[in-house]
Scaffold this active site. Structure first.
Site, PDB file in Angstrom:
ATOM      1  N   GLU B 339     -26.616 -40.200  58.012  1.00  0.00           N
ATOM      2  CA  GLU B 339     -27.431 -40.435  56.842  1.00  0.00           C
ATOM      3  C   GLU B 339     -28.811 -39.862  56.960  1.00  0.00           C
ATOM      4  O   GLU B 339     -29.643 -40.369  56.816  1.00  0.00           O
ATOM      5  CB  GLU B 339     -27.545 -41.908  56.750  1.00  0.00           C
ATOM      6  CG  GLU B 339     -26.210 -42.600  56.734  1.00  0.00           C
ATOM      7  CD  GLU B 339     -26.464 -44.148  56.122  1.00  0.00           C
ATOM      8  OE1 GLU B 339     -25.666 -44.291  54.942  1.00  0.00           O
ATOM      9  OE2 GLU B 339     -26.992 -44.782  56.806  1.00  0.00           O
ATOM     10  N   CYS B 423     -28.070 -50.756  50.006  1.00  0.00           N
ATOM     11  CA  CYS B 423     -29.553 -50.755  50.481  1.00  0.00           C
ATOM     12  C   CYS B 423     -30.273 -50.323  49.064  1.00  0.00           C
ATOM     13  O   CYS B 423     -31.312 -50.548  48.718  1.00  0.00           O
ATOM     14  CB  CYS B 423     -29.722 -49.892  51.471  1.00  0.00           C
ATOM     15  SG  CYS B 423     -28.796 -48.552  51.416  1.00  0.00           S
TER      16      CYS B 423
END
Lengths: 659, 659
Positions: B339, B423
């Site tokens: 990520e 998120c």
């Protein structure tokens, strides 16, 4: 460089005992062709290095951990498996270790024609002895199912490669018998196939199944041809015919072992080409190697049975592959997820899977399509795959391997000593070691020359022994001199392929020009005459340097151009070029020069030209700006794709920016 | 459209009780700025749709399975977790469910300024009540560790987001207190932080640790500012200072729980920026969101403590990010594997991860870099990330979300109702709902205008209440009219950003031209005068359509061009264009026209031009040929990148072929 077989040489006329229709054109056998030059070098590398390496790797314990500690292996591989960490539910690449042996034996067998190697032959004999000892009294043979998952045989044809392994051992047995005259493994495999034919088949009480990974079909055709036993041909045909029929065998088999048929890792039976019956198929789908092996078996059966319904399906599949899903290198199967096909025109370059085995499989399929007669539609593509996307998988010295064959690399895609799924090394090994059989095929009164290159072929035609010698520096030069030496004058047709890439060709027989337009059909010139000793055929193929462009449907090649010369696709490598490769633009008008470089990569022709390179001036303050980059002139040098990653690691690129 | 806060409004002057050095420039608070126009529409979508959706998704049981049956969830999410399938060894995204609540509370809080919503406020109150009940007598609070893995608190800061969750709940608590005057959650979090400060810290017997996912650092700064408690600032500074020190806390912590420190999924502590102490860092590495949150916290501490060593590190990191690793959209972190960041200039377009949270994090960092004073170096990039790579993550109606924000799509990248790692939705929600605080910042005798757009700001300067109103159609038009209305004449400096993308700008005060060269530094024009009621400032930013080119080091953009206008990066979508997008070439000389389309996508300016499209004629027989494709003229229409995938699914492309 070549040697006689080390034991009783196999005689070609022992091959054809079956009463069924013969191949219109049969490939020459491996020992009938001595190759020199380009393919001689490749075959020598296999005979002197690869064949021994394959054996060594197959017997090494825990070999992956030893060889490449950074890539932990999921399991262990030692002779005939030791039950170490495997369970009854295990599905692992190690299940098909027998297939690695089969291809290793096959590679060794073909290599024995080229180079005597009593030491290797003795080792292979010992392996065969072990297989003989392993075989059950009922004929069953599988090192995995006997050692690791006893009691589970014939419970998961979908996933577990049981028949696939048998197929490769059959191919190995046939080749080893032909090369050495030793028939122990051949007899073992005949017993195993006789057992298989009791378990699987159309009769009530038999399992109506077939293998999830095609292979045994083409192997059974070989076994039938070498033994003359039509029952093996029939079993091959049964597997072909039954594939994809309803009720679906893999559904029934899953339920029989208490599993949900939907719980299939690859979701769709397209993965193993059993989604519909084979005669209804018109799209290449699923796992690329499986597809190529299936189509090869279908082509064999189509030829053996004169089955036009299979032939029609194969032509549709050929069209689909070659117009929508084939890399310019002859590589195929872009995706690692299914090791196979995705969607039409999806041909990513850097992430190309393009498994070595898949290009080898395309060579197998194409060569079988030539059984119906010379046709450049198939032979041109066979040549493309041979010279590019298949042999790229083997280092020039025969010691290192590619599994994936991408068309672009940032420098981190490098050759392996071995692979956790080691199918490719012995596959490219056996293909190269048997290359002579792809050069020529023979009919009752005709011989077809599919491939060019320094070589000598020996065959009988109308009962007359004939020697045919090619003198050529092919693929570096398109001039081919052919000398025919029949022991007595004999009439037959000589078919000579005129490759599609050749802008023009000139043909002469004993100095007399032949008008190609008059004699060419399906891409082959046909010369029928009574040939006499010393007859000379001269074929001059113009071998232009080409810029090649992809169908605009291929998004990954949009605005790109590739270079080719003759059968070879070229690439640029970092070591030959000053600029980062993505910065290069090849102007459409820039003249490209070919140069023979005997010192480079074992002797290759390079292509070079003046290109434009994006300059990096003025980018200190940010990543993006309104002014395009300045360009500078630079020299661009390209090498044949097959030879890449044989020097220091670095970037590689096939598709250059078109300017 | 806007409304007063629904309970006791928070007063700005309550914020600053600490005795430490203040921010040179402090952002205005959310309720001090009413936004209209472009950002008003975005904020309305969040207030009317997103805020409620966030709440609903957070309380839904087994929500992922319900919402998207094709994407099975690894676990379940229900209020305060139920131990269903989790074990003491579980590491899952559900560990940070408290953080989703924190951001949801924060989004709701900011949205209450814009739109009264007693129903939502009541629901949030109930959630806060639950957290209050959950809190242990010692102050500890974590729904995961209390319900699912009791006994394991403080054993794995590296992987398990324990302090990260606390940080987001702190931010939620601060925002909710400011918006509603209700301090229950603020008090809960103060008690929790007081507990944290007993467990973690520099003293002997304390754990010398910090969180694997940075976040609590910036949250503690907010907590210190709102409570005036310097101890919270000190704890934030400790976490920053301790990060990456030797002996490495994550090594010690792993050994303490009986694990091998080397058995770390992400291999390197670069992943969480703890590989070396923060003041020694000069490359952006690892997980992109973590990096942005760390740098945000560092910037806060640098400002609060006047710490030039931190400032120097931040400038190096800023340079590294913006010259080597930032997408043209302001997106960052190209790789899904970590990520985060990979290598310099590696910016793949189709596979870009470019998480919404990372671009939001860049906005956070950039806005904090403006604490040291107006500097377009930071504000230009903040604007880039705001208008492009962050709000692309939220559908125009506020109901659907992107996690990844690629710069190229074949049509299969579509917005989610929710994500298994949720998120991003509350992160983009809270950013948009608090957008006013990014428009302006305030010093003792100066105000800086960082962003333009229809809005009204209210602030006190030298004790005089001032209202500042922008009238502008920005970002569609570069004309900005500013009206100042101090309650009494007052001297201060007005800083106005002159964006780097503006080819020229004209400034006038009460009709009198100001020579920008005389008053501009660091990309801001500074006008110091005694401002009186009704003073008019006129700023005309030329907003040219630009072709933008990437540094030639970026391989994925070589030979490509992107279109921009003002702060907006453009893309082409299939629905507006006739050709497949990869077939399009944008000629360098083709004039590009801007057109305001009020009916399209809520009202956007499109760009259009005549382009060339590769034609597909003559490719029937194969995939490759020596002739390049013919081209046809076609109309190309581009829309702002942030607005893509708000209509039917289809291809999208930012980087067009440059012709």
């Amino acid at each position: 460089m070549t040697a006689s077989p080390s034991a009783q040489p196999f005689k070609a006329n022992e091959l054809e005992k079956t009463g069924k229709p013969k191949l219109a054109f049969r490939p020459l056998l491996v020992p009938q062709v001595d190759v020199h030059g380009f393919w001689g070098d490749r075959a020598d590398a296999v005979a002197s290095a690869t064949a021994g390496i394959l054996y060594d790797r197959c017997v090494e314990a825990r070999m992956l951990e030893q060889i490449d500690p950074d890539r932990p292996s999921p399991g262990v591989v030692i002779p005939f498996h030791v039950s170490d960490g495997f369970t009854a539910r295990t599905v692992t690449t190690q299940m098909f270790w027998d297939s690695d042996w089969g291809k290793t034996i096959e590679t060794a067998a073909y290599s024995l024609y080229r180079r005597k190697n009593p030491e290797l032959e003795k080792k292979i004999d010992a392996v065969i002895d072990m297989y003989e000892k392993l075989q059950r009294p009922d004929g069953y043979l599988s090192s995995w199912y006997q050692r690791i998952q006893p009691g589970l045989r014939w419970t998961n044809l979908r996933d577990c490669h049981e028949l696939y392994c048998a197929g490769h051992l059959i191919e190995g047995a046939v080749a080893y018998y032909q090369a050495t005259g030793k028939r122990k493994l051949l007899d073992v495999m005949c017993r195993f196939v006789d057992h298989i034919a009791t378990v699987l088949g159309p009769q009530p009480g038999q399992k109506h199944g077939y293998c999830g990974h095609e292979e045994i079909e083409l192997a059974l055709v070989k076994l039938a041809r070498v033994t003359g036993e039509q029952k093996y041909m029939e079993l091959a045909k049964y597997f072909i015919d039954q594939r994809g029929q309803q009720p679906h065998y893999f559904d029934e088999e899953a339920r029989a072992r208490g599993a949900d048929p939907k719980d299939f890792h690859f979701k769709t039976y397209e993965y193993n080409q059993s989604h519909i019956p084979v005669r209804e198929q018109d799209k290449v789908v699923g796992h690329a190697v499986r597809a190529m092996y299936l189509y090869s078996g279908m082509a064999d059966i189509a030829t053996e049975y004169g089955d036009d319904t299979l032939r029609a399906a194969l032509d549709r599949l050929w069209d689909d592959l070659t117009t929508k899903s084939l890399y310019i290198t002859g590589g195929l199967g872009p995706s690692a997820d299914n090791e196979g096909f995705t969607s039409d025109y999806d041909l990513p370059n850097e992430s190309a899977y393009a498994e070595t085995c898949a290009a080898v499989g395309l060579v197998f399929w194409a060569s079988r399509m030539l059984g119906m007669g010379p046709n450049a539609r198939y032979a041109d593509m066979m040549e493309r795959a041979l010279y590019n996307g298949s042999i790229s998988g083997l280092s020039l010295d025969g010691s290192l391997f590619f599994y994936e064959n991408p068309l672009e690399s940032r420098g981190a895609h490098n050759r392996w000593k071995w692979h956790r799924c080691p199918c490719c090394p012995p596959n490219i090994g056996r293909m190269v070691a048997s290359i002579g059989s792809y050069f020529y095929s023979l009919a009752d009164d005709a011989v077809a020359v599919h491939l060019y290159g320094d070589s000598t072929a020996r065959f009988d035609i109308s009962g007359v022994p004939v020697s045919l010698t090619q003198a050529s520096r092919y693929p570096w030069d398109g001039a081919v001199g052919i000398t025919l030496e029949p022991q007595a004058p004999v009439e037959f047709t000589l078919h000579l392929r005129i490759p599609d890439w050749s802008a023009s060709a000139e043909l002469a027989v004993n100095g007399d020009p032949v008008n190609l337009d008059d004699v060419t059909s399906d891409g082959y010139a046909a010369i029928r005459r009574t040939w006499k000793k010393g007859d000379q055929v001269r074929l001059d193929l113009e071998m232009p340097i080409e810029r090649l462009y992809a169908n605009p449907q291929v998004r990954q090649d949009a605005g790109r151009v590739a270079l080719s010369r003759g059968p070879l696709i070229y690439c640029v490598e970092a070591t030959d070029n000053e600029s980062q490769l993505h910065r290069l633009t090849l102007p459409r008008t820039a003249p490209v020069e070919a140069q023979l470089r005997p010192e480079l990569l074992g002797g290759v022709v390079t292509l070079s030209t003046t290109a434009q390179a994006d300059a990096g001036d003025g980018w200190q303050s940010g990543l993006y700006r309104p002014e395009p980059p300045a360009t500078t002139q630079t020299r661009l040098t390209a090498i044949p794709y097959f030879a890449w990653d044989n020097r220091e690691s670095g970037e590689m690129l096939v598709w250059l920016r078109d300017g």
